[in-house]
Design a protein around this motif. Structure first.
Motif, PDB file in Angstrom:
ATOM      1  N   ILE A 287      48.733  -5.950 -11.776  1.00  0.00           N
ATOM      2  CA  ILE A 287      49.248  -6.481 -10.855  1.00  0.00           C
ATOM      3  C   ILE A 287      49.087  -7.943 -10.332  1.00  0.00           C
ATOM      4  O   ILE A 287      48.044  -8.484 -10.129  1.00  0.00           O
ATOM      5  N   LEU A 288      50.226  -8.723 -10.194  1.00  0.00           N
ATOM      6  CA  LEU A 288      49.931  -9.721  -9.572  1.00  0.00           C
ATOM      7  C   LEU A 288      49.564 -10.393  -7.755  1.00  0.00           C
ATOM      8  O   LEU A 288      51.812  -9.736  -7.777  1.00  0.00           O
ATOM      9  N   TYR A 289      48.681 -10.157  -7.147  1.00  0.00           N
ATOM     10  CA  TYR A 289      49.610 -10.265  -5.787  1.00  0.00           C
ATOM     11  C   TYR A 289      49.752 -12.035  -5.663  1.00  0.00           C
ATOM     12  O   TYR A 289      48.597 -12.769  -5.888  1.00  0.00           O
ATOM     13  N   LEU A 290      51.445 -12.151  -4.933  1.00  0.00           N
ATOM     14  CA  LEU A 290      52.109 -13.290  -4.996  1.00  0.00           C
ATOM     15  C   LEU A 290      51.757 -13.339  -3.440  1.00  0.00           C
ATOM     16  O   LEU A 290      52.767 -12.706  -2.359  1.00  0.00           O
ATOM     17  N   ARG A 291      51.510 -14.984  -2.880  1.00  0.00           N
ATOM     18  CA  ARG A 291      51.011 -15.537  -1.587  1.00  0.00           C
ATOM     19  C   ARG A 291      52.421 -15.007  -1.189  1.00  0.00           C
ATOM     20  O   ARG A 291      53.563 -15.488  -1.724  1.00  0.00           O
ATOM     21  N   ASN A 292      53.254 -14.447  -0.001  1.00  0.00           N
ATOM     22  CA  ASN A 292      54.654 -15.094  -0.070  1.00  0.00           C
ATOM     23  C   ASN A 292      55.160 -16.156   0.066  1.00  0.00           C
ATOM     24  O   ASN A 292      56.316 -16.502   0.072  1.00  0.00           O
ATOM     25  N   GLU A 293      54.644 -17.045   0.901  1.00  0.00           N
ATOM     26  CA  GLU A 293      54.707 -17.947   0.590  1.00  0.00           C
ATOM     27  C   GLU A 293      55.254 -19.205  -1.004  1.00  0.00           C
ATOM     28  O   GLU A 293      55.783 -20.113  -0.873  1.00  0.00           O
TER      29      GLU A 293
END
Ligand SMILES: Cc1cc2nc3c(=O)[nH]c(=O)nc-3n(C[C@H](O)[C@H](O)[C@H](O)COP(=O)(O)O)c2cc1C
Ligand code: SF4
Ligand code: SF4
Lengths: 599, 185
Positions: A287-293
């Motif tokens: 899982i790549l946790y990508l910041r909302n920004e």
């Protein structure tokens, strides 16, 4: 509307652990998430409304009232302020006829502020409907507002001056620039996707991979510097049928933006690192946790993942090897710095509030869905790939005794050439100032490692960037002598920590408020000498907090009092100790006088 | 043993007098205490005005109105050492529960809309006589108004804690803080 919600929930198989995605999609469709929507989601997922409200209220990009057809989030970071954010804010407010925090009466445009969006090399910047608008000027703002009022599409508003490299990829079309100033031998060196996977399938067993990493002394690039080989080994040995590999792309530390650039230019290198980790640990899911920004990259990154599936690098039988199965999904955040902390990140990916867990157990033993989970930084995965390709011996030739290889630095602030520098460990701060085009005699301070790091003065500019000396996750903010260090930097950082504390621990949730308040008091010229002493002594309590956020939240103040005490003393000079200069009786009774004089 | 008796003053600002009651709970030790100290302005002896400079001032309660502020400042002027005694003095305590509500709403509820006053105040008056203290926009802990030297926590602080602290200050010893006197559950 009910149908829209049901369709979204169906897309995620009614899985409540995907609540983040469900809320993000619902908000994208409906614009906001009100009580009625919460009720619908609660019925559909068959979970109590409070569980939804908990998650919803935690993240600052979720909102329960409309925030406009166009929603502007102006970056309130230190560097954004250096580069004229206040002026930009004024122009937005004047052109829109509203104050920050409001929506225009016709509901068209909302103007808000947010913490660092990872664009410190091109400030002032803003997100509009999740698209970054860097390097804003008053003229650009006027034009943007004009186009918004004409209800133009976000693509039309962006125009076509896309950034270099993959920023102009048709699935991203972003105005962001990479600003890669110096490429090093590890991350930004030549790379052919898939070679490392090919190599391990042919030559290396999973334990060989781990041994090679251990020999390389690779340490995590997310800040804490934990040995990566060891982490993978523990996860490999941990009991569990299912294991997970997480890539931490939350990059919330103000002043840091290297992961943004790596993900833009080298997504396959990142994903290949995750695949190798999966092979080494025995995990099938990443899982790549990508910041909302950075959600503006999501479609592009999904596309890259699809390409890799087609190339046989993801999916089943990777490179034709039986049992080598691995796939990756992208999890977007919704605005919370603390989600960069690995256990908070996992909580968030499970659809919950991003509150750090008590440890032990560590994620390597019990992480995502209580299964063994490896969490590594974007740059760590990239480095691992290069080590596998070129060997630990090659890697160990670079760097210093305890810090091998290179580090990708995010350099910003008062300098001519802000941007990305990949340097061998062992450079001094002075070397870096020179490279970035900052004259040492003009520099007051350098913030090393973001707000949670250290603010150093000229005396320490000869220190070396390395785990054994000045350790850093990679951000350096250069602060010139024309800045008011306490007002422009410390106050901003203390405000940041107050906003971002998750609220679980008493010292963190209360003292972050008090630190900001006392710094504000000192900035307003109403502080006393005992305020300075108190700020120093309270820091001891912060060590009792559960996670790194609270444990370092007093650092902006503490490191500047230690290194720039003079600046504090000038601000409190002449103030008497016995009667708090900050208390004004007349303003304290003002409300009362208004009430009784009303008639 | 100091040859001159230390002089103590006490007051209750926005408090409930519970802290003073706890002070009296030192029981027979009060006899020892009056051997060591002399009381000046205090509700204990009903001296209303300072008649000399004091060594120690003990404050119960925070500040909810301007009169509290004036008394507190007077204590600061007249005492070498000030102690915040109890939760209210230290953090505002129960009275500070109103701090999240605008003052106008509090006053309207208390004098105009509350069920017990609704029909009893036909002329809709919120007390405003110039002689009565003016309510502050919020309840302030004492240290936000003057410098406080020591803080004795508790609601109320235990008699033993008060005794130990005073005894240490008066005699000049280090204070005893056994676990029991700072344990609240
Ligand atoms: C408040 C807080 C924020 C963090 N933010 C990040 C982040 O944005 N990216 C990151 O890689 N690590 C971050 N970390 C560190 C992670 O908890 C974790 O140590 C790291 O992802 C492990 O990867 P590494 O071993 O490759 O460095 C953060 C830690 C804390 C306490
Ligand atoms: S230290 Fe702060 S951010 Fe971390 S868990 Fe505690 S309250 Fe939350
Ligand atoms: S601290 Fe407790 S006992 Fe003391 S005044 Fe306040 S409410 Fe009363």
């Amino acid at each position: 509307m009910g149908n829209t919600i049901n369709a979204i929930i169906k897309k995620y198989n009614g899985d409540e652990t995907r609540l983040m995605d469900i809320l993000l999609d619902v908000q994208t469709e409906l614009g906001f998430i009100n009580d009625w929507t919460v009720e619908q989601i609660s019925k559909s997922l068959d979970i109590p409304q409070v569980e939804i409200l908990q998650t919803l209220s935690f993240y600052h990009f979720f909102h329960r009232e409309p925030r406009g057809k166009y929603t502007i989030y102006l970056n309130d970071s230190v560097v954004s302020n250096f580069y004229g954010k206040e002026e930009i804010k004024k122009v937005f407010e004047e052109e829109l006829g509203i104050k920050t925090g409001q929506v225009t009466p016709d509901g068209l445009i909302g103007l808000f502020e947010t913490a660092c969006i990872g664009m410190s090399d091109q400030e002032p910047a803003a997100l509009i409907n999740e698209h970054p608008f860097p390097s804003l000027t008053p003229d650009k703002v006027k034009n943007i507002v004009k186009l918004m009022k004409e209800k133009k599409s976000i693509e039309d508003i962006k125009g076509n001056k896309y950034g270099e490299g993959n920023n102009s990829h048709y699935l991203m079309r972003s105005l962001v620039n990479n600003n890669i100033r110096e490429k090093g031998a590890v991350i930004f060196s030549d790379y052919t996707p898939g070679e490392a996977v090919k190599k391990i399938v042919k030559e290396l067993s999973s334990t060989d991979v781990i041994e090679e990493l251990k020999k390389s002394y690779l340490r995590g690039r997310g800040g804490a510097g934990f040995p990566t080989g060891l982490k993978w080994e523990i996860a490999r040995k941990a009991k569990g049928d299912i294991k997970y590999i997480f890539c931490n792309a939350d990059e919330g530390e103000p002043g840091t933006f290297k992961d943004r650039v790596i993900l833009t230019e080298l997504p396959k290198l990142v994903f290949e690192g995750m695949i190798i980790a999966g092979y080494a640990v025995g995990a099938k899911y990443g899982i790549l946790y990508l910041r909302n920004e950075y959600r503006y990259m999501k479609n592009y990154l999904e596309h890259v993942l699809q390409e890799m599936r087609e190339e046989g690098l993801l999916g089943s039988f990777i490179n034709g090897k039986k049992g080598f199965d691995f796939d990756i999904r992208i999890q977007c955040g919704a605005g919370a710095y603390v989600c960069g902390e690995e256990s908070a990140l996992i909580e968030s990916a499970e659809g919950k509030r991003g509150e750090p867990r008590d440890r032990p157990p560590f994620p390597v033993e019990s992480g995502y869905l209580n299964k063994p989970t490896v969490v590594n930084n974007v740059e760590t995965f990239c480095t691992a790939v290069k080590i596998i390709l070129n060997g630990a011996e090659w890697y160990n030739k670079m760097g210093t005794k305890e810090s091998k290889g290179t580090k990708v630095l995010s350099i910003s602030g008062d300098c001519e050439r802000p941007g990305i520098y990949e340097l061998e460990w062992g450079f001094s701060v002075n070397d870096i100032l020179k490279k970035a085009g900052a004259k040492t005699q003009d520099v007051l301070a350098v913030q090393v490692g973001g707000p949670s790091g250290n603010c150093i003065s000229e005396k320490e500019f000869n220190r070396i960037l390395a785990y054994e000396d000045l350790s850093t996750g990679g951000s350096l903010i250069i602060i010139s002598k024309k800045r008011d260090l306490i007002k422009d930097v410390v106050l901003n950082f203390q405000h940041f920590f107050k906003e971002e504390s998750c609220g679980s621990c008493v010292p963190c949730r209360t003292l972050t408020v008090i630190y900001e308040k006392i710094i504000k008091k000192i900035v307003d010229g109403k502080g006393t000498k005992s305020d300075i002493d108190n700020l120093l002594s309270w820091a001891a309590f912060m060590k009792n907090n559960r996670c790194g956020l609270g444990q370092t939240a007093a650092n902006p103040t503490i490191s500047t009092i230690k290194n720039f005490r003079q600046l504090y003393e000038e601000k409190v000079k002449g103030n008497i100790e016995l009667f708090n200069p900050d208390f004004d009786e007349n303003s304290a009774i003002k409300d009362y006088m208004e009430v009784v004089n009303k008639k | 043993m100091p040859n001159k008796k230390k002089i103590i003053a006490t007051t209750s600002l926005a408090g409930c007098f519970g802290c003073h009651m706890s002070f009296l709970d030192i029981d027979e030790r009060i006899l020892d205490l009056i051997e060591l100290v002399e009381f000046n302005k205090s509700p204990i002896n009903d001296i209303k005005k300072f008649t000399k400079h004091c060594d120690i001032g003990i404050i119960e309660g925070g500040c909810c109105n301007d009169e509290n502020v004036h008394v507190l400042k007077e204590f600061r002027k007249n005492c070498d050492i000030l102690i915040s005694l109890g939760e209210c003095a230290i953090m505002g305590g129960l009275p500070a529960l109103r701090n999240g509500i605008p003052l106008s709403e509090c006053l309207e509820e208390a004098y105009l809309n509350g069920p017990t006053v609704k029909d009893a105040n036909p002329r809709k008056i919120i007390p405003n006589d110039p002689d009565i203290p003016k309510i502050l926009n919020k309840v302030y802990p004492c240290h936000e108004i003057v410098k406080i030297d020591y803080f004795l926590p508790g609601c109320p602080p235990r008699a033993d804690l008060i005794w130990n602290a005073l005894y240490a200050l008066v005699v000049g010893n280090e204070m005893l803080i056994p676990y029991e006197v700072l344990k609240y559950d």
